[in-house]
Design a protein around this motif. Structure first.
Motif, short mmCIF file in Angstrom:
data_model
loop_
_atom_site.label_atom_id
_atom_site.label_comp_id
_atom_site.label_asym_id
_atom_site.label_seq_id
_atom_site.Cartn_x
_atom_site.Cartn_y
_atom_site.Cartn_z
N ASN A 46 0.92 -1.20 0.06
CA ASN A 46 0.06 0.13 -0.03
C ASN A 46 0.85 1.14 -0.01
N ARG A 47 1.94 1.29 0.67
CA ARG A 47 2.84 2.32 0.55
C ARG A 47 3.47 2.64 -0.60
N LEU A 48 3.66 1.47 -1.62
CA LEU A 48 3.88 1.83 -2.96
C LEU A 48 2.93 1.91 -3.87
N GLU A 49 1.89 1.38 -3.58
CA GLU A 49 0.76 1.77 -4.52
C GLU A 49 0.44 3.33 -4.38
N GLY A 50 0.45 3.77 -3.16
CA GLY A 50 0.23 5.18 -2.99
C GLY A 50 -0.87 6.01 -2.38
N TRP A 51 -1.51 5.03 -1.72
CA TRP A 51 -2.85 5.52 -1.11
C TRP A 51 -2.53 6.19 0.29
N GLY A 52 -2.92 7.42 0.31
CA GLY A 52 -2.77 8.13 1.81
C GLY A 52 -3.75 9.27 2.01
N GLY A 53 -3.83 9.89 3.06
CA GLY A 53 -4.81 10.69 3.50
C GLY A 53 -4.42 12.19 3.30
N GLY A 54 -5.26 13.08 3.25
CA GLY A 54 -4.67 14.65 3.28
C GLY A 54 -5.12 14.80 1.69
N GLU A 55 -4.37 15.86 1.22
CA GLU A 55 -4.47 16.49 0.01
C GLU A 55 -3.29 16.44 -0.71
N GLY A 56 -3.40 16.54 -2.16
CA GLY A 56 -2.04 16.87 -3.04
C GLY A 56 -0.99 15.74 -2.71
N ASN A 57 0.20 16.19 -2.49
CA ASN A 57 1.15 14.87 -2.33
C ASN A 57 0.87 14.10 -1.20
N GLU A 58 0.23 14.43 -0.32
CA GLU A 58 -0.06 13.44 0.85
C GLU A 58 -1.05 12.55 0.51
N ARG A 59 -2.05 12.99 -0.33
CA ARG A 59 -2.94 12.08 -0.68
C ARG A 59 -2.62 10.84 -1.60
N PHE A 60 -1.98 11.31 -2.67
CA PHE A 60 -1.18 10.43 -3.83
C PHE A 60 0.24 10.47 -3.68
N ARG A 61 0.65 9.26 -3.33
CA ARG A 61 1.99 8.81 -3.08
C ARG A 61 2.42 7.88 -4.21
N LEU A 62 4.00 7.88 -4.40
CA LEU A 62 4.77 6.85 -5.26
C LEU A 62 3.89 6.64 -6.49
N HIS A 63 3.53 5.33 -6.63
CA HIS A 63 2.80 5.05 -8.01
C HIS A 63 1.52 6.05 -8.27
N ASN A 64 0.76 6.15 -7.31
CA ASN A 64 -0.41 6.88 -7.70
C ASN A 64 -0.05 8.35 -8.11
N ARG A 65 1.03 9.03 -7.33
CA ARG A 65 1.32 10.23 -7.74
C ARG A 65 1.83 10.48 -9.04
N VAL A 66 2.63 9.41 -9.38
CA VAL A 66 3.28 9.46 -10.97
C VAL A 66 1.96 9.42 -11.83
N HIS A 67 1.04 8.69 -11.55
CA HIS A 67 -0.10 8.74 -12.52
C HIS A 67 -0.55 10.11 -12.76
N ARG A 68 -0.78 10.60 -11.50
CA ARG A 68 -1.58 11.92 -11.25
C ARG A 68 -0.56 13.19 -12.09
N TRP A 69 0.46 13.11 -11.84
CA TRP A 69 1.68 14.12 -12.14
C TRP A 69 1.72 14.01 -13.77
N VAL A 70 1.49 12.90 -14.38
CA VAL A 70 1.69 12.89 -15.80
C VAL A 70 0.36 13.43 -16.46
N GLY A 71 -0.85 12.82 -15.71
CA GLY A 71 -1.97 13.45 -16.15
C GLY A 71 -2.70 12.93 -17.22
N GLY A 72 -3.66 13.56 -17.74
CA GLY A 72 -4.39 13.21 -19.15
C GLY A 72 -4.76 11.87 -19.03
N GLN A 73 -4.36 11.08 -20.05
CA GLN A 73 -4.70 9.78 -20.29
C GLN A 73 -4.04 8.75 -19.00
N MET A 74 -3.14 9.20 -18.27
CA MET A 74 -2.70 8.36 -17.14
C MET A 74 -3.62 8.54 -16.10
N LEU A 75 -4.65 9.17 -16.14
CA LEU A 75 -5.57 8.97 -14.97
C LEU A 75 -6.63 8.08 -15.08
#
Length: 288
Positions: free
Chosen positions: A183-212
Motif C-alpha cells: 500500500n505504501r508503494l501503490e500510494g494511497w494516503g490521507g490529506g491532499e495533494g502530495n500527501e493523498r497520492f504517493r509513489l505509484h499513484n502520484r506519478v499517474h497524477r503528475w503525468v495526467g491526461g490519459q494516465m488518470l
C-alpha cells in the motif's frame, strides 16, 4: 536465458526506436488496445464491493507483474530484441527528461486541451488514436505536474521510506491498510495533494491526461512506470527474503475482505495465475 530491462536513460538511439516501433506495431494490429481494455475491466475500486485483483489490494504487484510480462511477450513477437525499459522518476523528474524526447515518448500536452503534439504517439502522426478510454478524447493527452493544483514527482527519500516496510501488506488489505510495502508503494494516503497520492499513484497524477484512471494504458509511459514499480518490488523482495506475500490465506468468512482479495494461492483473472507463481522472475528477466 533471462533478458534485461534497462533504465530508459541508458537506451541507445537504436533501442529507443525499436521499442517505439514495436509498440506502434502492436497498436496497428489491435493488440495494444486489448491491453487497454483489460486494464479498464480490472480497475475495480475497494468501495465497489467486488473481487479486486489489480488495484487497492495485495495482488496489485503480482497482477501488474503478469500484465507487464504479457505486454513484453507481445512486443517481442514484433521484435525479439525489445524489452520494457523503466523510468526512474526520482531522477528523471522534469518535463525535459529523456523519456519525453521527440524520438521516444513525446512531451507534455498543449495548454488548450492537453493534447500531445510531439513524438511518435502524437495524434497528428496518425498512428495513435484512443479507441478505449475513460473520456471521449481520441488523442493522447498529458498535463505534467497539474499546474492548477500542483503535484511533484516522488523523491528517492519517498522510495526509501517504502522500502523500509518489513511486511508485504496488512489488514484490511485495501487502500486504507495502515502499513505494509504494497500500500505504501501503490500510494494511497490521507490529506491532499502530495500527501493523498504517493509513489505509484502520484506519478499517474503528475503525468495526467490519459494516465488518470483505468484507461492509463493508453499512454505508453504506463509500461515504463510499472516497470520501475516492479523493479522496486524486486528490490524489496531481495532486501526482505523472509517476508512473503500476504495474506497467505483468504480473510475469514464475515471479514469484509473475504473473497474480495487474492490470497497467495488464489487465481488472478484474467490469466488464472496466482500471486505465488509471480514472486520469482529471475529465470525470465532481470533489471540493469
Amino acid at each position: 536465458m533471462a533478458y534485461t530491462r534497462k533504465d530508459q536513460r541508458d537506451l541507445t538511439k537504436t533501442e529507443r526506436k525499436r521499442f517505439v516501433d514495436a509498440v506502434l506495431g502492436l497498436k496497428k494490429s489491435g493488440q495494444y488496445d486489448d491491453f487497454v481494455r483489460t486494464h479498464i475491466d480490472y480497475y475495480v475500486a475497494d468501495g465497489e464491493g467486488q473481487l479486486r485483483v489489480a488495484h487497492m489490494c495485495p495482488s496489485f504487484l503480482p497482477w501488474h507483474r503478469k500484465f507487464l510480462l504479457e505486454f513484453e511477450r507481445a512486443l517481442r513477437t514484433v521484435d525479439e530484441s525489445v524489452t520494457v525499459p523503466y523510468w526512474d522518476w526520482t531522477r528523471d523528474n522534469t518535463p525535459d527528461a529523456s523519456v519525453w524526447a521527440d524520438d521516444f515518448l513525446g512531451g507534455n500536452g498543449r495548454s488548450s486541451d492537453y493534447q500531445v503534439t510531439t513524438g511518435p504517439f502524437a495524434y497528428k502522426r496518425g498512428q495513435w488514436d484512443i479507441r478505449y478510454g475513460m473520456t471521449e478524447q481520441s488523442f493522447l493527452s498529458r498535463d505534467f505536474g497539474r499546474p492548477r493544483n500542483p503535484l511533484t514527482l516522488p523523491t528517492a527519500a519517498d522510495v526509501d521510506a517504502a522500502l523500509k516496510q518489513k511486511a508485504y501488506d496488512s489488514s484490511p488489505w485495501n487502500s486504507t491498510s495502515p502499513s505494509g510495502f504494497r500500500n505504501r508503494l501503490e500510494g494511497w494516503g490521507g490529506g491532499e495533494g502530495n500527501e493523498r497520492f504517493r509513489l505509484h499513484n502520484r506519478v499517474h497524477r503528475w503525468v495526467g491526461g490519459q494516465m488518470l484512471g483505468g484507461g492509463s494504458v493508453n499512454d505508453p509511459v504506463f509500461w515504463l512506470h510499472h516497470s520501475y514499480i516492479d523493479m522496486l518490488w524486486s528490490r524489496w523482495q531481495s532486501q526482505n527474503p523472509k517476508a512473503g506475500y500476504l495474506p497467505k490465506s483468504q480473510p475469514a468468512e464475515g471479514d469484509p475482505q473475504h473473497d474480495k482479495v487474492a490470497a497467495l494461492n488464489d487465481p488472478m483473472a484474467p490469466w488464472d495465475v496466482t500471486p505465488a507463481e509471480m514472486l520469482d522472475h529471475s529465470s525470465i528477466y532481470r533489471y540493469a
